[in-house]
Design a protein around this motif. Structure first.
Motif, mmCIF file in Angstrom:
data_model
loop_
_atom_site.group_PDB
_atom_site.id
_atom_site.type_symbol
_atom_site.label_atom_id
_atom_site.label_comp_id
_atom_site.label_asym_id
_atom_site.label_seq_id
_atom_site.Cartn_x
_atom_site.Cartn_y
_atom_site.Cartn_z
ATOM 1 N N THR A 188 57.619 27.440 39.498
ATOM 2 C CA THR A 188 58.542 28.571 39.615
ATOM 3 C C THR A 188 58.128 29.613 40.633
ATOM 4 O O THR A 188 58.946 30.460 41.001
ATOM 5 N N LEU A 189 56.885 29.593 41.100
ATOM 6 C CA LEU A 189 56.405 30.808 41.768
ATOM 7 C C LEU A 189 55.891 30.634 43.191
ATOM 8 O O LEU A 189 55.463 31.601 43.818
ATOM 9 N N GLY A 190 55.929 29.442 43.775
ATOM 10 C CA GLY A 190 55.292 29.228 45.068
ATOM 11 C C GLY A 190 55.886 29.993 46.227
ATOM 12 O O GLY A 190 55.228 30.833 46.852
ATOM 13 N N VAL A 191 57.151 29.734 46.550
ATOM 14 C CA VAL A 191 57.790 30.383 47.698
ATOM 15 C C VAL A 191 57.886 31.891 47.472
ATOM 16 O O VAL A 191 57.670 32.684 48.391
ATOM 17 N N ALA A 192 58.187 32.282 46.241
ATOM 18 C CA ALA A 192 58.292 33.710 45.932
ATOM 19 C C ALA A 192 56.950 34.406 46.143
ATOM 20 O O ALA A 192 56.894 35.529 46.665
ATOM 21 N N PHE A 193 55.870 33.754 45.750
ATOM 22 C CA PHE A 193 54.543 34.345 45.952
ATOM 23 C C PHE A 193 54.245 34.511 47.434
ATOM 24 O O PHE A 193 53.761 35.564 47.867
ATOM 25 N N VAL A 194 54.513 33.475 48.225
ATOM 26 C CA VAL A 194 54.235 33.549 49.662
ATOM 27 C C VAL A 194 55.054 34.664 50.304
ATOM 28 O O VAL A 194 54.528 35.475 51.082
ATOM 29 N N ALA A 195 56.352 34.735 49.985
ATOM 30 C CA ALA A 195 57.207 35.776 50.555
ATOM 31 C C ALA A 195 56.718 37.157 50.156
ATOM 32 O O ALA A 195 56.694 38.091 50.977
ATOM 33 N N ALA A 196 56.317 37.319 48.899
ATOM 34 C CA ALA A 196 55.848 38.618 48.424
ATOM 35 C C ALA A 196 54.540 39.015 49.094
ATOM 36 O O ALA A 196 54.374 40.156 49.556
ATOM 37 N N ALA A 197 53.586 38.071 49.161
ATOM 38 C CA ALA A 197 52.284 38.379 49.744
ATOM 39 C C ALA A 197 52.394 38.718 51.227
ATOM 40 O O ALA A 197 51.727 39.641 51.717
ATOM 41 N N LEU A 198 53.253 38.000 51.961
ATOM 42 C CA LEU A 198 53.425 38.296 53.384
ATOM 43 C C LEU A 198 54.195 39.593 53.596
ATOM 44 O O LEU A 198 53.900 40.349 54.530
ATOM 45 N N SER A 199 55.179 39.865 52.764
ATOM 46 C CA SER A 199 55.924 41.122 52.875
ATOM 47 C C SER A 199 54.992 42.317 52.701
ATOM 48 O O SER A 199 55.007 43.268 53.492
ATOM 49 N N LEU A 200 54.183 42.252 51.656
ATOM 50 C CA LEU A 200 53.283 43.364 51.362
ATOM 51 C C LEU A 200 52.085 43.378 52.304
ATOM 52 O O LEU A 200 51.711 44.429 52.842
#
Length: 461
Positions: A188-200
């Motif tokens: 459930t969390l792979g792409v969302a984690f990458v997008a969040a970590a790069l955004s921040l």
């Protein structure tokens, strides 16, 4: 594992759970990278505390498999048998047997609107959880039978696409799943984690190094990654998107519009770990009670998105010029509303009184002291040009699969976060069964039936 080693690990965990007295960051563990990685080899993977030579042997893989193919835009995916299983060839290749797949909006939007489809027939799917079958290197940190999450941000490489029984993943884009997490949760969390970590970490400059030895992406990109290795279309974002003195730090505010999405979920979790204060703008009729009482997603300010103008007014009146960072997960219209809520220094700071001169001797030039506003659009940005004092950002997602230093740092950090329980998987709305059920699942997403969590497809045991 010896008794002395168990005591040593127990002591390490106990010591690492106590932050320093002067820290302002919540739930932060100060752990030496090398020692933590040694412990990870025991905590993460198949759950075994020792690995036999038999466990390290590659598992058998068939020559053919079943996949889901897209033959044309605006058409459903077609179940196809006797499709070749991708082979381990490159030095970073890992073959993974797919067991669960996490469905993403892009999986139905791409065929419906005919974008992000580089070839036909096409295999889609961005994230899956499963079992390592083979690795290209014996010295790889990944071993056969490891339970892993494979994150495919490289939509041009069909070997990595999730809608098939066997997938190639790069070792630096693969996350070992701890025993405490199910495969369904892992997917459930792979792409969302990458997008969040790069955004921040990239667009906002957040330093994660004090959270389980996380990456400082701002510094990493400027000191350890040759500029020429960055794709031209993301180089400016990576190196010039935000200035050093503007970097987000503990106590700063960030607004997340569309707080019910999985990308928002992970963005909020990582922001709160870094000590940021969070404004969540969401449909309160659907998600207000859940988010206001949520264990990890509870916002410092929860705002209803039903009336965007009213939402902007509430944010500006409550924060009084303190909001410089915004992350939009919805689209161009909501990104435009979020832009109106931001408060760059050079717009909201009062001008000097008439006749008053700048300090003498002159201070730092104005353009180097102002704190600009930064708007990150995950799915779109306003049509207008960025106003003075504001920067528009797009997430440089290809960093994850094109730059091993970045992908590896993020994946190994996520392993530690999951093992320590500092990041929670998004809620699972439902589980469909079999590759053939993916079309039905995507139809449910088209109709808006999946909100506030993730739809998962179970492919194999």
């Amino acid at each position: 594992m010896s008794f002395i080693k168990r005591l040593s690990l127990k002591k390490l965990r106990k010591n690492s759970s106590s932050p320093t007295k002067n820290s302002q960051l919540p739930q932060v563990h100060y752990v030496e990278q090398q020692e933590q990685l040694r412990e990870d080899d025991i905590l993460i993977g198949s759950g075994n505390h020792s690995t036999s030579s038999t466990d390290m042997e590659p598992l058998p893989a068939p020559e053919k498999q079943t996949v889901l193919l897209l033959h044309a835009a605006k058409q459903p995916y077609q179940l196809t048998e006797d499709y070749p299983v991708p082979r381990v060839e490159g030095e970073h290749d890992v073959l993974v047997r797919t067991q669960t797949i996490g469905l993403n909006p892009i999986d139905w939007k791409a065929p419906d609107f005919n974008f992000a489809i580089p070839e036909l027939p096409y295999i889609s799917g961005r994230e899956l959880a499963g079992e390592v079958v083979q690795t290209s290197r014996k010295e790889s940190r990944l071993k056969p039978r490891d339970r892993v999450l494979a994150i495919s941000t490289d939509y041009r490489d069909l070997r990595k696409a999730a809608y098939q029984q066997y997938v190639i993943s790069f070792d630096y884009n693969t996350v070992r799943i701890p025993p405490s997490l199910s495969l369904e949760e892992g997917s459930t969390l792979g792409v969302a984690f990458v997008a969040a970590a790069l955004s921040l970490g990239v667009c906002m400059g957040v330093d994660f190094s004090f959270i389980l030895s996380g990456p400082d992406l701002f510094s990493l990109l400027r000191s350890s990654v040759p500029p020429g290795s960055l794709a031209e279309d993301i180089r400016s974002e990576c190196l010039d998107g935000i200035r050093s003195h503007e970097r987000a730090k503990a106590g700063d505010w960030v607004a997340v519009w569309g707080g019910s999405s999985t990308s928002a979920n992970l963005t909020i979790q990582l922001a709160k770990l870094a000590g940021l204060k969070v404004v969540t703008i969401v449909d309160k009729a659907k998600h207000g009670l859940r988010l206001s009482n949520h264990e990890v997603l509870k916002a410092d300010l929860l705002v209803d998105s039903h009336d965007p103008e009213r939402a902007v007014q509430i944010i500006r009146q409550n924060l009084k010029g303190k909001l410089r960072f915004g992350v939009d997960t919805r689209g161009r219209e909501s990104a435009t509303s979020l832009l109106h809520a931001l408060s760059p220094d050079n717009i909201d700071s009062p001008p000097l009184p008439a006749g008053e001169q700048p300090p003498s001797p002159p201070g730092t030039p104005k353009e180097e002291t102002l704190l600009g506003a930064h708007l990150i659009g995950l799915t779109g940005l306003p049509k207008q040009q960025a106003p003075e004092g504001t920067m528009f950002h797009t997430v440089p997602i290809k960093l994850f699969h094109e730059v091993p230093e970045v992908g590896g740092a993020l994946c190994q950090w996520l392993e530690r976060l999951l093992a320590e329980g500092l990041v929670k998987a998004p809620e699972i709305i439902d589980v469909e069964q079999g590759l053939g059920s993916i079309n039905r699942g995507l139809d449910r997403m088209r109709k808006g039936e999946i909100s506030g969590g993730k739809l998962v497809v179970k492919v194999a045991e």
